[in-house]
Design an enzyme around this catalytic site. Structure first.
Site, PDB file in Angstrom:
ATOM      1  N   ASP A 102       0.875  -1.176   0.000  1.00 20.17           N
ATOM      2  CA  ASP A 102       0.000   0.000   0.000  1.00 20.17           C
ATOM      3  C   ASP A 102       0.917   1.233   0.000  1.00 20.17           C
ATOM      4  O   ASP A 102       1.400   1.636  -1.053  1.00 20.17           O
ATOM      5  CB  ASP A 102      -0.887  -0.111   1.244  1.00 20.17           C
ATOM      6  CG  ASP A 102      -1.970   0.936   1.310  1.00 20.17           C
ATOM      7  OD1 ASP A 102      -2.550   1.246   0.264  1.00 20.17           O
ATOM      8  OD2 ASP A 102      -2.243   1.441   2.410  1.00 20.17           O
ATOM      9  N   PHE A 151     -10.049  -0.537  -0.637  1.00 24.91           N
ATOM     10  CA  PHE A 151      -9.685  -1.381   0.496  1.00 24.91           C
ATOM     11  C   PHE A 151     -10.244  -2.779   0.259  1.00 24.91           C
ATOM     12  O   PHE A 151     -11.441  -2.957   0.119  1.00 24.91           O
ATOM     13  CB  PHE A 151     -10.168  -0.810   1.824  1.00 24.91           C
ATOM     14  CG  PHE A 151      -9.444  -1.425   2.976  1.00 24.91           C
ATOM     15  CD1 PHE A 151      -8.187  -0.962   3.336  1.00 24.91           C
ATOM     16  CD2 PHE A 151      -9.988  -2.503   3.654  1.00 24.91           C
ATOM     17  CE1 PHE A 151      -7.482  -1.563   4.370  1.00 24.91           C
ATOM     18  CE2 PHE A 151      -9.283  -3.110   4.688  1.00 24.91           C
ATOM     19  CZ  PHE A 151      -8.027  -2.631   5.055  1.00 24.91           C
TER      20      PHE A 151
HETATM   21  P1  IMP Z   1       1.996  -0.456   3.758  1.00 22.35           P
HETATM   22  O1  IMP Z   1       3.085  -0.425   4.778  1.00 22.35           O
HETATM   23  O2  IMP Z   1       1.193   0.809   3.772  1.00 22.35           O
HETATM   24  O3  IMP Z   1       2.467  -0.818   2.389  1.00 22.35           O
HETATM   25  O4  IMP Z   1       0.943  -1.490   4.276  1.00 22.35           O
HETATM   26  C1  IMP Z   1       1.030  -2.803   4.014  1.00 22.35           C
HETATM   27  C2  IMP Z   1       0.093  -3.551   4.942  1.00 22.35           C
HETATM   28  O5  IMP Z   1      -1.127  -2.845   5.135  1.00 22.35           O
HETATM   29  C3  IMP Z   1      -0.293  -4.853   4.299  1.00 22.35           C
HETATM   30  O6  IMP Z   1       0.571  -5.874   4.707  1.00 22.35           O
HETATM   31  C4  IMP Z   1      -1.688  -5.064   4.829  1.00 22.35           C
HETATM   32  O7  IMP Z   1      -1.647  -5.748   6.042  1.00 22.35           O
HETATM   33  C5  IMP Z   1      -2.228  -3.700   5.074  1.00 22.35           C
HETATM   34  N1  IMP Z   1      -3.101  -3.249   3.983  1.00 22.35           N
HETATM   35  C6  IMP Z   1      -2.861  -2.301   3.061  1.00 22.35           C
HETATM   36  N2  IMP Z   1      -3.873  -2.166   2.186  1.00 22.35           N
HETATM   37  C7  IMP Z   1      -4.793  -3.074   2.580  1.00 22.35           C
HETATM   38  C8  IMP Z   1      -6.080  -3.451   2.050  1.00 22.35           C
HETATM   39  O8  IMP Z   1      -6.604  -2.929   1.049  1.00 22.35           O
HETATM   40  N3  IMP Z   1      -6.706  -4.443   2.721  1.00 22.35           N
HETATM   41  C9  IMP Z   1      -6.202  -5.066   3.811  1.00 22.35           C
HETATM   42  N4  IMP Z   1      -4.996  -4.761   4.316  1.00 22.35           N
HETATM   43  C10 IMP Z   1      -4.307  -3.764   3.711  1.00 22.35           C
END
Ligand code: IMP
Ligand code: MG
Length: 178
Positions: A102, A151
């Site tokens: 994300d 999401f």
């Molecule tokens: P980042 O550090 O922002 O890249 O977040 C990564 C983590 O956020 C992933 O391992 C997920 O656990 C959670 N995450 C991000 N987007 C989503 C989503 O759309 N659905 C569920 N979990 C998400």
């Protein structure tokens, strides 16, 4: 379909095909090497369980957990390793397995920390990627599917620890989290 799901993004069949393709590519790229799948808990549990069975190499599995998410849908930007790898990564080829990128904060932080652990190599594999929300400069070495800024839950992915057991990946209705 579960009542909290707006629509299905990947069916069970589409997921299986995507995982098979990733496994074949990884098998080819690491030919002759032994791999350690470093599964990022908890979201990657289902993906990793399927992916490792599509990788035809000598392979060990380890787990790492980091948290930056609270109960919401936004990352806080800071990362705590709440569960380190059990085995010493020194001398191993590590493949970090993530459910979704994300902001990129989680994967970038973990990758950089593990690069200084004495591992022979550190690569990354994610089932899903949401490039529209990237804040950290990272793309995975292996990406299953690039998706829009929604999401999503299911196939290991949660909202408030729920929906991980859905066999497909679906877009969560906004009214559930707004
Ligand atoms: P980042 O550090 O922002 O890249 O977040 C990564 C983590 O956020 C992933 O391992 C997920 O656990 C959670 N995450 C991000 N987007 C989503 C989503 O759309 N659905 C569920 N979990 C998400
Ligand atoms: Mg996660």
């Amino acid at each position: 379909m579960h009542g909290d799901i707006e629509n299905i993004l990947m069916t069970e069949k589409e997921i299986a095909e995507c995982v098979r393709t990733l496994g074949a590519k990884i098998t080819e790229d690491y030919r002759g090497k032994e791999l350690t799948a470093a599964v990022i808990l908890r979201g990657s549990l289902v993906f990793a369980a399927d992916l490792i069975r599509k990788i035809e190499l000598p392979l060990t599995v380890d787990f790492i957990q980091a948290s930056s998410y609270g109960s919401g849908t936004e990352t806080s930007g800071t990362l705590n390793i709440t569960h380190p790898l059990a085995d010493d990564p020194a001398g191993r080829h590590l493949l970090l397995i993530e459910d979704i990128i994300d902001s990129g904060v989680t994967l970038l932080n973990l990758r950089e920390r593990l690069k200084s652990s004495g591992a022979l190599s550190v690569k990354t594999c994610t089932l899903l990627s949401k490039p529209a929300r990237r804040r950290a400069d990272i793309e995975a070495d292996y990406t299953g599917k690039v998706i829009e800024d929604n999401f999503v839950v299911g196939y290991g992915l949660d909202y408030n620890q729920k929906y991980r057991n859905l066999p497909y990946i679906g877009i969560l209705k906004r009214e559930v989290y707004e």
